[in-house]
Design a protein around this motif. Structure first.
Motif, PDB file in Angstrom:
ATOM      1  N   HIS A   1       0.835  -1.204   0.000  1.00  0.00           N
ATOM      2  CA  HIS A   1       0.000   0.000   0.000  1.00  0.00           C
ATOM      3  C   HIS A   1       0.869   1.253   0.000  1.00  0.00           C
ATOM      4  O   HIS A   1       0.626   2.204  -0.765  1.00  0.00           O
ATOM      5  CB  HIS A   1      -0.910  -0.035   1.222  1.00  0.00           C
ATOM      6  N   ILE A   2       1.881   1.264   0.842  1.00  0.00           N
ATOM      7  CA  ILE A   2       2.772   2.425   0.919  1.00  0.00           C
ATOM      8  C   ILE A   2       3.520   2.592  -0.396  1.00  0.00           C
ATOM      9  O   ILE A   2       3.707   3.718  -0.894  1.00  0.00           O
ATOM     10  CB  ILE A   2       3.744   2.257   2.110  1.00  0.00           C
ATOM     11  N   ALA A   3       3.966   1.485  -0.980  1.00  0.00           N
ATOM     12  CA  ALA A   3       4.690   1.564  -2.246  1.00  0.00           C
ATOM     13  C   ALA A   3       3.821   2.167  -3.342  1.00  0.00           C
ATOM     14  O   ALA A   3       4.283   2.978  -4.156  1.00  0.00           O
ATOM     15  CB  ALA A   3       5.169   0.177  -2.654  1.00  0.00           C
ATOM     16  N   ARG A   4       2.553   1.770  -3.383  1.00  0.00           N
ATOM     17  CA  ARG A   4       1.648   2.322  -4.393  1.00  0.00           C
ATOM     18  C   ARG A   4       1.460   3.826  -4.207  1.00  0.00           C
ATOM     19  O   ARG A   4       1.459   4.591  -5.183  1.00  0.00           O
ATOM     20  CB  ARG A   4       0.293   1.615  -4.313  1.00  0.00           C
ATOM     21  N   LEU A   5       1.285   4.254  -2.970  1.00  0.00           N
ATOM     22  CA  LEU A   5       1.111   5.684  -2.720  1.00  0.00           C
ATOM     23  C   LEU A   5       2.372   6.464  -3.071  1.00  0.00           C
ATOM     24  O   LEU A   5       2.305   7.563  -3.641  1.00  0.00           O
ATOM     25  CB  LEU A   5       0.741   5.912  -1.255  1.00  0.00           C
ATOM     26  N   ALA A   6       3.524   5.889  -2.747  1.00  0.00           N
ATOM     27  CA  ALA A   6       4.781   6.554  -3.100  1.00  0.00           C
ATOM     28  C   ALA A   6       4.943   6.619  -4.618  1.00  0.00           C
ATOM     29  O   ALA A   6       5.421   7.630  -5.161  1.00  0.00           O
ATOM     30  CB  ALA A   6       5.956   5.807  -2.469  1.00  0.00           C
ATOM     31  N   ALA A   7       4.544   5.555  -5.301  1.00  0.00           N
ATOM     32  CA  ALA A   7       4.630   5.550  -6.770  1.00  0.00           C
ATOM     33  C   ALA A   7       3.713   6.606  -7.378  1.00  0.00           C
ATOM     34  O   ALA A   7       3.986   7.132  -8.469  1.00  0.00           O
ATOM     35  CB  ALA A   7       4.271   4.168  -7.300  1.00  0.00           C
ATOM     36  N   ASP A   8       2.609   6.926  -6.661  1.00  0.00           N
ATOM     37  CA  ASP A   8       1.690   7.955  -7.147  1.00  0.00           C
ATOM     38  C   ASP A   8       2.185   9.364  -6.857  1.00  0.00           C
ATOM     39  O   ASP A   8       1.496  10.345  -7.176  1.00  0.00           O
ATOM     40  CB  ASP A   8       0.311   7.766  -6.503  1.00  0.00           C
ATOM     41  N   GLY A   9       3.370   9.467  -6.191  1.00  0.00           N
ATOM     42  CA  GLY A   9       3.969  10.771  -5.969  1.00  0.00           C
ATOM     43  C   GLY A   9       3.749  11.374  -4.600  1.00  0.00           C
ATOM     44  O   GLY A   9       4.147  12.513  -4.347  1.00  0.00           O
ATOM     45  N   LEU A  10       3.114  10.642  -3.675  1.00  0.00           N
ATOM     46  CA  LEU A  10       2.887  11.186  -2.335  1.00  0.00           C
ATOM     47  C   LEU A  10       4.192  11.203  -1.551  1.00  0.00           C
ATOM     48  O   LEU A  10       5.018  10.293  -1.660  1.00  0.00           O
ATOM     49  CB  LEU A  10       1.850  10.355  -1.574  1.00  0.00           C
ATOM     50  N   THR A  11       4.371  12.227  -0.731  1.00  0.00           N
ATOM     51  CA  THR A  11       5.543  12.309   0.145  1.00  0.00           C
ATOM     52  C   THR A  11       5.319  11.411   1.364  1.00  0.00           C
ATOM     53  O   THR A  11       4.209  10.934   1.615  1.00  0.00           O
ATOM     54  CB  THR A  11       5.762  13.747   0.627  1.00  0.00           C
ATOM     55  N   ASN A  12       6.398  11.210   2.131  1.00  0.00           N
ATOM     56  CA  ASN A  12       6.263  10.397   3.339  1.00  0.00           C
ATOM     57  C   ASN A  12       5.239  10.997   4.301  1.00  0.00           C
ATOM     58  O   ASN A  12       4.457  10.281   4.935  1.00  0.00           O
ATOM     59  CB  ASN A  12       7.615  10.259   4.051  1.00  0.00           C
ATOM     60  N   ALA A  13       5.258  12.312   4.442  1.00  0.00           N
ATOM     61  CA  ALA A  13       4.309  12.965   5.352  1.00  0.00           C
ATOM     62  C   ALA A  13       2.874  12.767   4.870  1.00  0.00           C
ATOM     63  O   ALA A  13       1.960  12.540   5.673  1.00  0.00           O
ATOM     64  CB  ALA A  13       4.628  14.448   5.472  1.00  0.00           C
ATOM     65  N   GLU A  14       2.670  12.861   3.546  1.00  0.00           N
ATOM     66  CA  GLU A  14       1.322  12.681   3.002  1.00  0.00           C
ATOM     67  C   GLU A  14       0.857  11.235   3.160  1.00  0.00           C
ATOM     68  O   GLU A  14      -0.314  10.970   3.462  1.00  0.00           O
ATOM     69  CB  GLU A  14       1.301  13.090   1.525  1.00  0.00           C
ATOM     70  N   ILE A  15       1.768  10.293   2.969  1.00  0.00           N
ATOM     71  CA  ILE A  15       1.423   8.880   3.173  1.00  0.00           C
ATOM     72  C   ILE A  15       1.101   8.635   4.637  1.00  0.00           C
ATOM     73  O   ILE A  15       0.155   7.906   4.970  1.00  0.00           O
ATOM     74  CB  ILE A  15       2.570   7.962   2.712  1.00  0.00           C
ATOM     75  N   ALA A  16       1.874   9.229   5.529  1.00  0.00           N
ATOM     76  CA  ALA A  16       1.639   9.060   6.972  1.00  0.00           C
ATOM     77  C   ALA A  16       0.243   9.542   7.338  1.00  0.00           C
ATOM     78  O   ALA A  16      -0.470   8.889   8.102  1.00  0.00           O
ATOM     79  CB  ALA A  16       2.696   9.817   7.762  1.00  0.00           C
TER      80      ALA A  16
END
Length: 917
Positions: free
Chosen positions: A862-877
């Protein structure tokens, strides 16, 4: 720490793990005086190079929401602005640092986790919680939520938590967490400790008796010798002694009581005031002492006796001393202490504690104090302190002179208690209330509350008759409340389903149709009447009304009350209409409003609805994360609920043994509670599981059970689909055709791509030749337009199987390959295996997808997908309610597993995982 070597070593390991970036929890359980507080002092000393945060529960402040959590987090308040905005707002509102809507307790728990994680980035954090049984419930829920995250979530936080709680008192909140149950000291250690507490020699027989009575309890070993005279130590208790028949705790309390009795009167009064003041505020204590006429020398005898220390804060020698000092005082002494504390408390900075002290000082009914408590309840609700609000309202009712107002405040208190999850307390308060003078409206409202408590307890069978009778009585008294009661009756009927006792959903529908319309129509009333038509006149007649009713909820101007009570029902209707777009919009709105409003009791239901949307959309990773949230939210809300989301997830994943065990357990529990919906859902899930595994006879039996009851709306519709697939494979064409006929009614009335596509897919299984192929193609086309990718993949699987049986292997391979790829990417193992076997039967060699390349856990993927979509660590958090440090930790693991070095490479790596043969 005599005799506690093993316990100390366990605590040392916990602190050492935190220093190395790990995390852990240890709950110390034991009787009063067994040494829990001493071990907490040991861990504080052992963690001298870490940041240690302390809080100790105090019995007199149990009702002040988030007071314990505020005390624990006080040293970290400067870090609040580093939290994601929703979390910062939740904690600030909970701590009374800003005005705002009641914070979601789930979000408070997440904010606490992030706050500690941020602090741990600078230095390991050790949280020390003493007397947890006396913490306020809002703090307990947040801390217990954090503790479970530290033990279950794959996070590296450098955070450790040590909790001390009395055995049997408030221990349920900490159940199932790693812990130590403290026993008495071994005989040699107990003997040595006893001898250290006695000066000079004393009779060996008396020593042995004390050892036997103390059972190794360290506090008893230290205190018992002080409670006996020299004669008693030499010759035993006198003829009037009754200590032998008393419990150890009672005898320890007696000993402290005897010590208190030796103090001067002013010293005892000072201890009463100190025991009544929960914050340990020395300046406030001395202000109160001055108002009581107590001079500054009064503290010295108590300090010399070792009963209390007055330094920066007030510290009692042991919680039992505080308890005995307060309870041994006369009623008038306690009232005087509270009156002085109230006068010494600044109403501008701490109005709620002042109100509580004024209430405790009241000598009888007092409307001024009762009104002040009611205002305190409003403030508590604004901070999400449901338990505190209930306590303020209950106490307000006690002090209310007017009988009618007293009943109204009791009913309000019971309602808040119910939302806070204190169902037993709410029931007890209603029992007290029903014996008072109630008018017809109040009695009907009491019945509604009792039924709502039954619903929250998953006892729908008992709630339904109460709600119907209350609604009938309310009709001439309060039209809106009557209709609201009918909504709850439909809810009860839906959950009870075929196991309902008393009125059926159809009977409720007839009552609603006869009920007068309110002068000012509301959204909920239109939805209610549409449901009445559904159960009274059938799906075809009701569909247009239902469609119009749910459109009214697709708006941003919903009140919190409308959203919390009705949006889930509108979502159910959207699913029953097979309107995937409305389902998506309504469930997202429902979850957002529930979170924002802090309606903890409604959160599990909203999350479960979101789980099923993720499942049918094929995002099992999202569904799995949501199921974890459901578990946390259910625990936080302290309610019992069938694990709907977990059941659905298990069935979609298709793993045999764990799913079978889960379904059997859930079905048994639901049946025992009279929850027909839960029984039907497990039957549907088993039918889905068995169809995926190719066990069609078992699927047919379960689907037949689940589809037999029209009152269980959505589940019945889903089960008809499974029934068709199983019936065709078990040579029951007549049964399959009958089920298709029922699906046709839904499709004709609904007209959505989902409904028409499901009908085409189901009917296609009844046909060979051109008609069957035409229907399969229509199904794939229709379902491909929706966001429900599982339905589309299942259509391709069935079409591919149909083509293979027709001898059209090459065409079959195309459909089966696409179905296999989709199921594998989704994580639907049973259906993927079924598709793989069918592909093999076409002559194509199929290797299982390289799951080792998908070593990523659900959280990592899930985190990998969000990161691939361009979200920053703070946004994923913020999206996943994690700390940025935890996200960073997961990202590092993802990079290692996928063999990438930059975020821009993630999209290609994830695409390779989902398509590799």
């Amino acid at each position: 720490m005599r005799g506690r070597r093993d316990e100390c070593e366990e605590l040392d390991r916990l602190v050492a793990a935190a220093r190395l970036g790990g995390r852990g929890v240890l709950v110390l359980r034991g009787a009063p005086g067994i040494g829990k507080s001493a071990l907490l002092e040991y861990v504080a000393s052992a963690a001298g190079d870490c940041r240690t945060l302390h809080v100790a529960g105090i019995e007199s402040q149990m009702e002040l929401a988030f007071s314990g959590l505020h005390e624990l987090c006080e040293p970290l308040l400067s870090l609040l602005d580093r939290l994601p905005e929703p979390q910062e707002e939740a904690l600030s509102t909970a701590f009374g640092l800003r005005e705002g809507t009641p914070p979601d307790q789930f979000l408070v728990g997440l904010a606490l986790s992030t706050l500690l994680s941020n602090s741990a980035g600078e230095s390991p954090v050790v949280c020390i919680v003493d007397d947890a049984q006396w913490l306020d419930q809002a703090s307990v829920r947040a801390l217990a939520f954090l503790a479970r995250r530290l033990t279950t979530q794959p996070i590296a936080e450098s955070v450790a938590m040590v909790v001390a709680v009395r055995s049997g008192e408030g221990a349920g909140s900490w159940a199932d967490l790693p812990g130590l149950r403290l026993q008495g000291l071994a005989e040699p250690d107990a003997r040595a400790l006893l001898e250290s507490a006695v000066s000079g020699r004393f009779d060996a027989r008396v020593r042995d008796r004390i050892l036997a009575e103390a059972h190794g309890n360290p506090l008893a070993l230290l205190e018992l010798p002080r409670w006996f005279t020299s004669a008693e130590l030499s010759f035993g208790p006198g003829p009037d002694s009754t200590t032998r028949s008393r419990s150890l705790t009672s005898r320890m309390e007696d000993g402290f009581r005897r010590q208190l009795a030796l103090l001067p009167q002013q010293s005892r009064l000072l201890l009463v005031a100190a025991a009544a003041e929960p914050l340990g505020d020395v300046r406030l204590l001395w202000r109160a002492a001055g108002l009581l006429g107590i001079n500054v020398d009064a503290a010295r005898p108590a300090e010399r006796a070792g009963l209390i220390e007055l330094r920066e804060t007030v510290r009692f020698r042991h919680p039992l001393v505080r308890s005995v000092a307060y309870r041994s005082a006369t009623k008038s002494e306690r009232q005087a202490a509270h009156r002085a504390l109230a006068e010494g408390t600044d109403p501008a900075t701490d109005p709620d504690r002042q109100a509580w002290h004024r209430a405790s000082a009241a000598q009888g009914p007092d409307e001024v104090v009762a009104a002040q408590l009611e205002h305190s309840a409003d403030r508590a609700l604004a901070q999400g302190g449901l338990a505190a609000a209930a306590a303020f309202l209950e106490r307000s009712a006690v002090l209310t002179p007017d009988a009618e107002d007293r009943v109204q405040r009791r009913l309000n208190a019971a309602q808040v208690m119910m939302h806070a999850g204190a169902l037993d307390a709410a029931s007890q308060l209603l029992t007290v209330t029903e014996h008072g003078p109630l008018d017809e409206l109040q009695r009907a409202r009491l019945d509604v509350l009792r039924a709502q408590i039954g619903l929250a307890s998953n006892e729908g069978r008992d709630a339904l008759p109460l709600l119907v009778n209350a609604a009938r009585r309310l009709a001439p008294l309060d039209e809106e409340l009557a209709l609201d009661s009918y909504v709850d009756a439909f809810t009860a009927a839906w959950f009870a389903g075929h196991l309902a006792t008393g009125p059926s959903a159809m009977e409720v529908a007839l009552m609603v149709r006869d009920a007068p319309k309110p002068s000012l129509p509301r959204r909920g009333d239109d939805l209610l009447r549409a449901l009445a038509v559904l159960f009274g006149d059938g799906y075809r007649t009701a569909a247009p009304l239902l469609r119009t009713a749910i459109k009214a909820f697709d708006t941003d101007d919903l009140s919190v009350s409308e959203a919390v009570r009705l949006l889930w029902l509108a979502t159910v209707v959207a699913i029953d209409l097979r309107d995937g777009t409305a389902w998506d919009r309504l469930v997202v709105r429902h979850l957002r409003i529930v979170r924002d409003s802090g309606a903890v009791s409604a959160l599990p239901l909203a999350l479960n609805s979101r789980v099923f949307l993720a499942l049918f959309s094929g995002d099992l990773t999202k569904a799995k994360a949501l199921v974890h949230e459901v578990e946390s939210a259910t625990e936080l809300a302290q309610i019992r609920m069938t694990p709907y989301g977990a059941i659905g997830l298990a069935a979609f994943e298709g793993r045999d043994d764990p799913t079978t065990r889960l379904l059997a357990s859930a079905r048994h529990d639901a049946a025992a509670r009279g929850e027909g919906l839960g029984v039907a859902l497990t039957d549907w899930a088993n039918a889905l599981l068995c169809n995926g595994q190719g066990r069609y006879a078992a699927a047919l039996e379960s689907a037949r059970e689940a589809a037999a009851h029209p009152e269980e709306m959505v589940v019945r519709s889903w089960s008809l689909v499974e029934f068709v697939e199983a019936a065709v494979r078990t040579a029951d064409p007549a049964g399959a055709a009958a089920a298709v006929g029922q699906l046709a009614e839904v499709a004709e009335a609904s007209g959505t791509d989902w409904a028409v596509g499901i009908l085409a897919r189901s009917e296609a299984q009844l046909h060979d030749g051109p008609r069957g192929e035409e229907l399969y193609r229509e199904a794939i086309d229709r379902l491909g337009r929706t966001n429900l990718h599982v339905e589309s993949a299942r259509a391709r699987l069935l079409y591919g199987e149909w083509l293979r049986r027709a001898g059209r292997r090459l065409e079959a391979r195309e459909q089966l390959r696409r179905a296999f790829d989709a199921f594998t990417a989704m994580g639907m193992e049973a259906f993927a295996t079924r598709a793989r076997h069918e592909l093999s039967a076409t002559g194509e060699t199929v290797r299982r997808q390289a799951m080792e390349a998908q070593e990523l856990t659900a959280q990592e993927l899930h985190i990998a997908r969000l990161a691939a979509d361009g979200l920053t660590n703070a946004e994923i958090a913020a999206e996943l309610f994690l700390s940025p440090r935890t996200v960073e930790w997961h990202i590092r693991k993802v990079f290692t597993k996928l063999r990438v070095t930059a975020r821009r490479q993630l999209a290609d790596a994830l695409r390779a995982i989902s398509t590799s043969p």
